[in-house]
Scaffold this motif. Structure first.
Motif, PDB file in Angstrom:
ATOM      1  N   PRO A  75       0.799  -1.229   0.000  1.00 42.48           N
ATOM      2  CA  PRO A  75       0.000   0.000   0.000  1.00 42.48           C
ATOM      3  C   PRO A  75       0.833   1.281   0.000  1.00 42.48           C
ATOM      4  CG  PRO A  75      -0.808  -1.523   1.653  1.00 42.48           C
ATOM      5  CD  PRO A  75       0.463  -2.101   1.114  1.00 42.48           C
ATOM      6  N   SER A  76       1.965   1.289   0.680  1.00 39.74           N
ATOM      7  CA  SER A  76       2.771   2.514   0.711  1.00 39.74           C
ATOM      8  C   SER A  76       3.372   2.806  -0.666  1.00 39.74           C
ATOM      9  CB  SER A  76       3.873   2.410   1.763  1.00 39.74           C
ATOM     10  OG  SER A  76       4.815   1.419   1.402  1.00 39.74           O
ATOM     11  N   GLU A  77       3.803   1.771  -1.366  1.00 44.52           N
ATOM     12  CA  GLU A  77       4.343   1.975  -2.717  1.00 44.52           C
ATOM     13  C   GLU A  77       3.250   2.416  -3.679  1.00 44.52           C
ATOM     14  OE1 GLU A  77       7.438   1.992  -4.103  1.00 44.52           O
ATOM     15  OE2 GLU A  77       8.131   1.882  -2.043  1.00 44.52           O
ATOM     16  N   GLN A  78       2.055   1.852  -3.522  1.00 45.40           N
ATOM     17  CA  GLN A  78       0.941   2.254  -4.380  1.00 45.40           C
ATOM     18  C   GLN A  78       0.595   3.729  -4.133  1.00 45.40           C
ATOM     19  OE1 GLN A  78      -0.269   0.261  -6.786  1.00 45.40           O
ATOM     20  NE2 GLN A  78       1.245  -1.230  -6.135  1.00 45.40           N
ATOM     21  N   GLU A  79       0.651   4.147  -2.880  1.00 36.64           N
ATOM     22  CA  GLU A  79       0.364   5.541  -2.547  1.00 36.64           C
ATOM     23  C   GLU A  79       1.445   6.466  -3.120  1.00 36.64           C
ATOM     24  OE1 GLU A  79      -1.950   8.503  -1.420  1.00 36.64           O
ATOM     25  OE2 GLU A  79      -2.483   6.391  -1.177  1.00 36.64           O
ATOM     26  N   LYS A  80       2.701   6.041  -3.033  1.00 38.37           N
ATOM     27  CA  LYS A  80       3.788   6.837  -3.600  1.00 38.37           C
ATOM     28  C   LYS A  80       3.651   6.940  -5.117  1.00 38.37           C
ATOM     29  CE  LYS A  80       7.145   5.809   0.013  1.00 38.37           C
ATOM     30  NZ  LYS A  80       8.393   5.106   0.331  1.00 38.37           N
ATOM     31  N   SER A  81       3.206   5.865  -5.747  1.00 40.98           N
ATOM     32  CA  SER A  81       3.021   5.917  -7.200  1.00 40.98           C
ATOM     33  C   SER A  81       1.885   6.874  -7.560  1.00 40.98           C
ATOM     34  CB  SER A  81       2.752   4.527  -7.773  1.00 40.98           C
ATOM     35  OG  SER A  81       1.451   4.075  -7.445  1.00 40.98           O
ATOM     36  N   LYS A  82       0.830   6.898  -6.747  1.00 41.78           N
ATOM     37  CA  LYS A  82      -0.267   7.841  -7.002  1.00 41.78           C
ATOM     38  C   LYS A  82       0.227   9.281  -6.883  1.00 41.78           C
ATOM     39  CE  LYS A  82      -4.071   4.952  -5.395  1.00 41.78           C
ATOM     40  NZ  LYS A  82      -5.106   4.808  -4.361  1.00 41.78           N
ATOM     41  N   GLU A  83       1.065   9.543  -5.887  1.00 39.30           N
ATOM     42  CA  GLU A  83       1.606  10.889  -5.724  1.00 39.30           C
ATOM     43  C   GLU A  83       2.500  11.271  -6.902  1.00 39.30           C
ATOM     44  OE1 GLU A  83       3.357  11.615  -1.924  1.00 39.30           O
ATOM     45  OE2 GLU A  83       1.648  10.742  -0.854  1.00 39.30           O
ATOM     46  N   ALA A  84       3.276  10.322  -7.420  1.00 41.47           N
ATOM     47  CA  ALA A  84       4.113  10.600  -8.583  1.00 41.47           C
ATOM     48  C   ALA A  84       3.243  10.890  -9.806  1.00 41.47           C
ATOM     49  CB  ALA A  84       5.058   9.431  -8.851  1.00 41.47           C
ATOM     50  N   PHE A  85       2.143  10.138  -9.955  1.00 41.42           N
ATOM     51  CA  PHE A  85       1.222  10.385 -11.070  1.00 41.42           C
ATOM     52  C   PHE A  85       0.579  11.768 -10.941  1.00 41.42           C
ATOM     53  CE2 PHE A  85       0.573   5.574 -11.572  1.00 41.42           C
ATOM     54  CZ  PHE A  85       1.517   5.503 -12.580  1.00 41.42           C
ATOM     55  N   LYS A  86       0.240  12.159  -9.702  1.00 39.47           N
ATOM     56  CA  LYS A  86      -0.332  13.500  -9.497  1.00 39.47           C
ATOM     57  C   LYS A  86       0.680  14.574  -9.862  1.00 39.47           C
ATOM     58  CE  LYS A  86      -3.432  12.146  -5.759  1.00 39.47           C
ATOM     59  NZ  LYS A  86      -3.668  12.225  -4.307  1.00 39.47           N
ATOM     60  N   ALA A  87       1.934  14.377  -9.467  1.00 35.96           N
ATOM     61  CA  ALA A  87       2.984  15.348  -9.803  1.00 35.96           C
ATOM     62  C   ALA A  87       3.163  15.434 -11.320  1.00 35.96           C
ATOM     63  CB  ALA A  87       4.299  14.960  -9.131  1.00 35.96           C
ATOM     64  N   ALA A  88       3.089  14.295 -11.993  1.00 34.76           N
ATOM     65  CA  ALA A  88       3.203  14.298 -13.456  1.00 34.76           C
ATOM     66  C   ALA A  88       2.035  15.053 -14.082  1.00 34.76           C
ATOM     67  CB  ALA A  88       3.250  12.860 -13.990  1.00 34.76           C
ATOM     68  N   ALA A  89       0.835  14.842 -13.573  1.00 32.47           N
ATOM     69  CA  ALA A  89      -0.333  15.544 -14.107  1.00 32.47           C
ATOM     70  C   ALA A  89      -0.202  17.055 -13.903  1.00 32.47           C
ATOM     71  CB  ALA A  89      -1.602  15.025 -13.445  1.00 32.47           C
ATOM     72  N   ILE A  90       0.290  17.457 -12.737  1.00 29.20           N
ATOM     73  CA  ILE A  90       0.497  18.887 -12.475  1.00 29.20           C
ATOM     74  C   ILE A  90       1.549  19.444 -13.433  1.00 29.20           C
ATOM     75  CG2 ILE A  90       1.418  20.528 -10.788  1.00 29.20           C
ATOM     76  CD1 ILE A  90       0.043  18.770  -8.613  1.00 29.20           C
ATOM     77  N   GLY A  91       2.614  18.701 -13.652  1.00 26.92           N
ATOM     78  CA  GLY A  91       3.662  19.142 -14.574  1.00 26.92           C
ATOM     79  C   GLY A  91       3.152  19.311 -15.990  1.00 26.92           C
ATOM     80  N   TYR A  92       2.385  18.328 -16.467  1.00 20.58           N
ATOM     81  CA  TYR A  92       1.817  18.436 -17.813  1.00 20.58           C
ATOM     82  C   TYR A  92       0.825  19.597 -17.892  1.00 20.58           C
ATOM     83  CZ  TYR A  92       3.893  14.007 -19.299  1.00 20.58           C
ATOM     84  OH  TYR A  92       4.769  13.011 -19.635  1.00 20.58           O
ATOM     85  N   GLY A  93       0.063  19.810 -16.826  1.00 22.99           N
ATOM     86  CA  GLY A  93      -0.878  20.928 -16.804  1.00 22.99           C
ATOM     87  C   GLY A  93      -0.173  22.265 -16.867  1.00 22.99           C
ATOM     88  N   LEU A  94       0.910  22.402 -16.099  1.00 29.30           N
ATOM     89  CA  LEU A  94       1.686  23.649 -16.139  1.00 29.30           C
ATOM     90  C   LEU A  94       2.342  23.849 -17.504  1.00 29.30           C
ATOM     91  CD1 LEU A  94       3.336  23.656 -12.601  1.00 29.30           C
ATOM     92  CD2 LEU A  94       1.487  25.125 -13.434  1.00 29.30           C
ATOM     93  N   ALA A  95       2.805  22.765 -18.106  1.00 32.75           N
ATOM     94  CA  ALA A  95       3.399  22.879 -19.442  1.00 32.75           C
ATOM     95  C   ALA A  95       2.353  23.340 -20.455  1.00 32.75           C
ATOM     96  CB  ALA A  95       4.006  21.546 -19.869  1.00 32.75           C
TER      97      ALA A  95
END
Length: 124
Positions: free
Chosen positions: A88-108
């Motif tokens: 579960p902790s790795e799955q949560e970390k992966s979700k946070e990385a996906f959120k960061a990627a979405a924010i990055g693409y949105g800012l781009a």
């Protein structure tokens, strides 16, 4: 006995994720580092003709950097998701990385809007 196995598997998993992350970061950094020219003469490749051209160049750089970082976070999230193995902790970390990627693409995607606002401010 199974807790020892799980502990070893978790340690191996952490090493794989860490090694993969370091490899991706090293690859991105090696692609972005340029080697300076060996001669002392400076050659001007391009001179900005106007403020509009400078702002367009800034926009292109910002979009490229943000999209590149977002791709790195997307890759890290994918690696964590695949190698998480139900942890579960790795799955949560992966979700946070996906959120960061979405924010990055949105800012781009918003970079052209920011440059348009800057053009309006400076009157270009």
């Amino acid at each position: 006995m199974s807790s020892t196995r799980h502990g070893r598997r978790s340690l191996v998993h952490q090493r794989i994720v860490t090694t993969g992350t370091v490899a991706v970061v090293a690859l991105v950094l090696s692609m972005s580092v340029s080697i300076p020219a060996a001669h002392a003469d400076t050659v001007v490749l391009a001179i900005a003709g106007s403020v509009d051209e400078v702002l367009t160049n800034i926009r292109n750089w910002v979009m490229g950097i943000l999209a590149g970082l977002a791709t790195v976070f997307l890759t890290i999230g994918g690696v964590r998701r695949v190698f998480g193995g139900g942890d579960p902790s790795e799955q949560e970390k992966s979700k946070e990385a996906f959120k960061a990627a979405a924010i990055g693409y949105g800012l781009a995607a918003l970079a052209p809007l920011v440059v348009t606002v800057l053009k309006g401010i400076v009157g270009a």
